[in-house]
Scaffold this motif. Structure first.
Motif, PDB file in Angstrom:
ATOM      1  N   SER A  21       0.849  -1.187   0.000  1.00  0.00           N
ATOM      2  CA  SER A  21       0.000   0.000   0.000  1.00  0.00           C
ATOM      3  C   SER A  21       0.879   1.230   0.000  1.00  0.00           C
ATOM      4  O   SER A  21       1.995   1.216   0.527  1.00  0.00           O
ATOM      5  N   CYS A  22       0.368   2.286  -0.572  1.00  0.00           N
ATOM      6  CA  CYS A  22       1.085   3.556  -0.609  1.00  0.00           C
ATOM      7  C   CYS A  22       0.069   4.674  -0.456  1.00  0.00           C
ATOM      8  O   CYS A  22      -0.922   4.718  -1.201  1.00  0.00           O
ATOM      9  N   VAL A  23       0.321   5.545   0.508  1.00  0.00           N
ATOM     10  CA  VAL A  23      -0.580   6.676   0.741  1.00  0.00           C
ATOM     11  C   VAL A  23       0.168   7.973   0.462  1.00  0.00           C
ATOM     12  O   VAL A  23       1.335   8.131   0.828  1.00  0.00           O
ATOM     13  N   ALA A  24      -0.519   8.869  -0.208  1.00  0.00           N
ATOM     14  CA  ALA A  24       0.053  10.174  -0.534  1.00  0.00           C
ATOM     15  C   ALA A  24      -0.519  11.242   0.386  1.00  0.00           C
ATOM     16  O   ALA A  24      -1.706  11.214   0.714  1.00  0.00           O
ATOM     17  N   ASP A  73      -8.620   6.948  -5.354  1.00  0.00           N
ATOM     18  CA  ASP A  73      -8.338   8.379  -5.366  1.00  0.00           C
ATOM     19  C   ASP A  73      -8.963   9.098  -4.183  1.00  0.00           C
ATOM     20  O   ASP A  73      -8.447  10.124  -3.727  1.00  0.00           O
ATOM     21  N   ALA A  74     -10.043   8.584  -3.662  1.00  0.00           N
ATOM     22  CA  ALA A  74     -10.673   9.221  -2.501  1.00  0.00           C
ATOM     23  C   ALA A  74      -9.775   9.138  -1.276  1.00  0.00           C
ATOM     24  O   ALA A  74      -9.811  10.014  -0.405  1.00  0.00           O
ATOM     25  N   LYS A  75      -8.958   8.086  -1.219  1.00  0.00           N
ATOM     26  CA  LYS A  75      -8.044   7.896  -0.087  1.00  0.00           C
ATOM     27  C   LYS A  75      -6.606   8.244  -0.446  1.00  0.00           C
ATOM     28  O   LYS A  75      -5.713   8.112   0.385  1.00  0.00           O
ATOM     29  N   ASN A  76      -6.381   8.660  -1.690  1.00  0.00           N
ATOM     30  CA  ASN A  76      -5.023   8.985  -2.158  1.00  0.00           C
ATOM     31  C   ASN A  76      -4.085   7.804  -1.994  1.00  0.00           C
ATOM     32  O   ASN A  76      -2.953   7.959  -1.518  1.00  0.00           O
ATOM     33  N   MET A  77      -4.546   6.647  -2.381  1.00  0.00           N
ATOM     34  CA  MET A  77      -3.775   5.438  -2.190  1.00  0.00           C
ATOM     35  C   MET A  77      -3.653   4.638  -3.486  1.00  0.00           C
ATOM     36  O   MET A  77      -4.512   4.693  -4.354  1.00  0.00           O
ATOM     37  N   VAL A  78      -2.544   3.898  -3.555  1.00  0.00           N
ATOM     38  CA  VAL A  78      -2.331   2.935  -4.625  1.00  0.00           C
ATOM     39  C   VAL A  78      -1.874   1.632  -3.975  1.00  0.00           C
ATOM     40  O   VAL A  78      -1.154   1.643  -2.974  1.00  0.00           O
ATOM     41  N   TYR A  79      -2.323   0.528  -4.562  1.00  0.00           N
ATOM     42  CA  TYR A  79      -2.051  -0.777  -3.997  1.00  0.00           C
ATOM     43  C   TYR A  79      -1.392  -1.677  -5.051  1.00  0.00           C
ATOM     44  O   TYR A  79      -1.592  -1.501  -6.245  1.00  0.00           O
ATOM     45  N   LEU A  80      -0.661  -2.659  -4.551  1.00  0.00           N
ATOM     46  CA  LEU A  80      -0.116  -3.681  -5.429  1.00  0.00           C
ATOM     47  C   LEU A  80      -0.342  -5.028  -4.753  1.00  0.00           C
ATOM     48  O   LEU A  80       0.315  -5.342  -3.757  1.00  0.00           O
ATOM     49  N   GLN A  81      -1.280  -5.786  -5.285  1.00  0.00           N
ATOM     50  CA  GLN A  81      -1.526  -7.138  -4.794  1.00  0.00           C
ATOM     51  C   GLN A  81      -0.582  -8.082  -5.539  1.00  0.00           C
ATOM     52  O   GLN A  81      -0.623  -8.157  -6.767  1.00  0.00           O
ATOM     53  N   MET A  82       0.248  -8.776  -4.790  1.00  0.00           N
ATOM     54  CA  MET A  82       1.255  -9.657  -5.377  1.00  0.00           C
ATOM     55  C   MET A  82       0.969 -11.094  -4.966  1.00  0.00           C
ATOM     56  O   MET A  82       1.035 -11.409  -3.766  1.00  0.00           O
ATOM     57  N   ASN A  83       0.657 -11.926  -5.934  1.00  0.00           N
ATOM     58  CA  ASN A  83       0.369 -13.334  -5.683  1.00  0.00           C
ATOM     59  C   ASN A  83       1.407 -14.213  -6.368  1.00  0.00           C
ATOM     60  O   ASN A  83       2.145 -13.766  -7.251  1.00  0.00           O
ATOM     61  N   SER A  84       1.448 -15.469  -5.965  1.00  0.00           N
ATOM     62  CA  SER A  84       2.377 -16.441  -6.565  1.00  0.00           C
ATOM     63  C   SER A  84       3.796 -15.876  -6.625  1.00  0.00           C
ATOM     64  O   SER A  84       4.463 -15.926  -7.659  1.00  0.00           O
ATOM     65  N   LEU A  85       4.231 -15.344  -5.538  1.00  0.00           N
ATOM     66  CA  LEU A  85       5.554 -14.700  -5.497  1.00  0.00           C
ATOM     67  C   LEU A  85       6.671 -15.713  -5.703  1.00  0.00           C
ATOM     68  O   LEU A  85       6.578 -16.867  -5.262  1.00  0.00           O
ATOM     69  N   ILE A  86       7.697 -15.268  -6.387  1.00  0.00           N
ATOM     70  CA  ILE A  86       8.869 -16.085  -6.672  1.00  0.00           C
ATOM     71  C   ILE A  86      10.108 -15.344  -6.172  1.00  0.00           C
ATOM     72  O   ILE A  86      10.063 -14.114  -5.973  1.00  0.00           O
TER      73      ILE A  86
END
Length: 118
Positions: A21-24, A73-86
């Motif tokens: 998660s990233c909040v601005a 955009d309402a929370k000023n956030m961007v997410y990165l869901q990472m699955n099947s990590l290697i």
């Protein structure tokens, strides 16, 4: 100015999942583009995924089908869901945002470590 703070990194076993998660904060309107880069040891920083206000999400080839980027955009956030990590996903992950016209200024977070290992 814009400040970005990432969270959600950590140690995970191969095949596992993490959600970054990233909040601005600061002074800004809605960002044109939000996304994630990563930098592994002894490698150049590379774009992992980005999402803009007028284009579909873009992914680096090696993460397609495994990672999903989203923004609130309402929370000023961007997410990165990472699955099947290697193990090759091990890197410092950096959040970034880009303003729209006319400045197109880009801002970076401080990075969060993701380690994929047994």
């Amino acid at each position: 100015q814009v400040q970005l703070v990432e969270s959600g990194g950590g140690l995970v076993q191969p095949g596992g999942s993490l959600r970054l998660s990233c909040v601005a904060s600061g002074s800004f309107d809605t960002f044109h583009t939000m996304g994630w880069y990563r930098q592994a040891p002894k490698k150049q920083r590379e774009l992992v995924a980005s999402i803009s206000s007028d284009d579909p999400a873009v992914y680096e080839d090696s993460v397609k089908g495994r990672f999903t980027i989203s923004r609130d955009d309402a929370k000023n956030m961007v997410y990165l869901q990472m699955n099947s990590l290697i193990p090759e996903d091990t890197a410092v992950y950096y959040c970034y945002v880009r303003r729209g016209f006319p400045t197109w200024s880009k801002y970076w977070g401080q990075g969060t470590q993701v380690t994929v290992s047994l």
